[in-house]
Design an enzyme around this catalytic site. Structure first.
Site, short mmCIF file in Angstrom:
data_model
loop_
_atom_site.label_atom_id
_atom_site.label_comp_id
_atom_site.label_asym_id
_atom_site.label_seq_id
_atom_site.Cartn_x
_atom_site.Cartn_y
_atom_site.Cartn_z
N GLY A 1 58.08 65.36 79.53
CA GLY A 1 56.66 64.43 79.58
C GLY A 1 57.02 63.07 78.95
O GLY A 1 55.96 62.38 79.00
N LYS B 1 53.63 44.74 76.68
CA LYS B 1 53.30 44.88 75.14
C LYS B 1 53.85 43.82 74.56
O LYS B 1 53.00 43.30 73.61
CB LYS B 1 53.99 46.22 74.56
CG LYS B 1 53.37 47.55 75.01
CD LYS B 1 54.42 48.73 74.59
CE LYS B 1 53.86 49.99 75.20
NZ LYS B 1 54.22 51.04 74.99
#
Length: 430
Positions: free
Chosen positions: A189, A207
């Site tokens: 995940g 970012k």
């Protein structure tokens, strides 16, 4: 402002949204003590009201219509953790138009539309806080705005994507191939079924757009970031890096000389002795260089339900404190310096270059002559045979050289008949 409850609208009840509800419910006494009034999550927008959830939620608080949350006159603050960009931008701008304050964890939204959103917030005297949009639980945005307010930042260097850091760590420590570690990251995940945003460096670039804007007080756009992902990193590259005393990390690097800036995301060889080289797994770290303070490093969990939700709720607390003081909208740091991007001739760094060449006399001299022509100084050159390859390998580490000069050198190598292949090129830090 009285001590009546502050009512919050939550857009999204996924991983981070669930964490926000947990923290507000579990820490209500502490939070109320900090802000002087109870915090109530009044309404929550979800895609499916009937979905089973792992936290107790009063069904009357749920709606499948985000506009019901945004247009509720009783709600003071909107917490946006639903993701998305275009439709979310519409929701956020409308909420601001109605005088509601915004807390968001949406890096894509702020990287692409942050300037517009902050301008609208300033016009409406509203707060927009977005600490959780970069590096999860690490309070790097607040640090850049407040902690470095008296200093001049010259460089920001960081591991800001946990997925790729996990993958490169496994490749380095356990010898796992890129293909295998990507599958593992997806199974755990850490990586999406479509991992493009992570492995191609796009997530980190968004970012760095935010960090560059805040650190340099200028309007950095996503198109200003030079981006290269990790798909080309091989076990051979990692082995060469280790032999030379380096680790390969996907780094976002923003630096400034005078008022000219450059921002990039790329796999980088980092000296093993540098603290950022020991940041492993899904953790993030951001190194900030200030003219006065020198070097500082911020380390922690870059994602996950509770670390990210902690940053979201911290922003929520800041909004409510500002509400009580009547100073909302006064702390926005709008970019105020003109943007000047470095040219390729002004961008300078050390380089690692691996070449496959004909294994015969005189080749090394021809290679080094090309570096000399473009005034690139060499720190080390090693030529060695490769038992698995009929060609010889030349490993080169340069001193600092301009990106323009290195690009010209590499173009010459592509034309040189004795150079069979330019195998790898990496920026070198430390």
């Amino acid at each position: 402002m009285s001590n009546k409850p502050v009512k919050v609208g939550l857009l999204g009840l996924g991983t981070v949204g669930t964490g926000v509800v947990r923290i507000v419910d579990m820490h209500q006494e502490d939070l109320s003590g900090q802000v002087g009034s109870p915090i109530v999550i009044e309404k929550i927008s979800v895609k499916d009201r009937e979905k089973s959830r792992n936290i107790p939620i009063d069904p009357s608080r749920l709606t499948d219509d985000p506009w019901e949350v945004i247009r509720d006159p009783e709600i003071d603050v909107i917490v946006e953790v639903m993701g998305g960009v275009e439709q979310t931008r519409t929701y956020v701008l409308e909420a601001l138009a109605q005088g509601k304050h915004i807390v968001t964890a949406n890096k894509d939204l702020m990287a692409l539309y942050g300037t517009e959103i902050l301008a609208k917030a300033q016009e409406m005297k509203c707060d927009v806080f977005y600490e959780a949009s970069v590096a999860g639980g690490i309070p790097i945005i607040r640090t850049l705005i407040e902690g470095f307010s008296s200093d001049r930042i010259t460089k920001i260097m960081g591991i800001v994507n946990g997925t790729t850091n996990y993958m490169l760590t496994k490749m380095s420590k356990e010898g796992v191939t890129y293909v295998d570690v990507l599958k593992e990251a997806q199974q755990l995940g850490y990586a999406e079924s479509d991992p493009t945003s992570d492995v191609e460096g796009l997530d980190a670039a968004r970012k760095m757009t935010i960090l560059g804007t805040l650190g340099f007080r200028t309007n950095v756009e996503l198109a200003d970031v030079q981006v290269k992902g990790i798909a080309g990193v091989s076990q051979a590259d990692i082995a060469y890096a280790k032999n030379l005393g380096y680790e390969i990390k996907l780094l976002g690097i923003a630096d400034r000389d005078e008022d000219a800036i450059s921002i990039s995301v790329q796999p980088t060889m980092v000296k093993s002795s540098h603290p950022i080289a020991s940041v492993n797994g899904v953790f993030n770290a951001v190194y900030v260089y200030g003219e006065a303070v020198g070097e500082t490093m911020f380390y922690g969990a870059g994602a996950g339900e509770m670390p990210t939700a902690t940053s979201v709720v911290a922003d929520l607390v800041s909004v409510i404190k500002n509400l009580r003081l009547g100073v909302n909208g006064l702390k926005q740091i709008a970019p105020h310096k003109p943007k000047k991007l470095k040219s390729d001739a002004e961008i300078q760094f050390k380089n690692f270059i691996l070449l496959h060449v004909d294994d015969k006399a005189g080749v090394l001299a021809r290679i080094t002559q090309i570096f000399t022509e473009y005034e690139v100084s060499l720190a080390s050159v090693v030529q060695q045979p490769n038992e698995l390859n009929p060609n010889a390998e030349i490993v080169i580490v340069t001193h600092k050289a301009s990106k323009e000069s290195i690009d010209k050198v590499l173009n010459r190598f592509e034309e040189l008949e004795v150079v069979r292949r330019v195998v790898s090129v990496y920026r070198v830090e430390g």
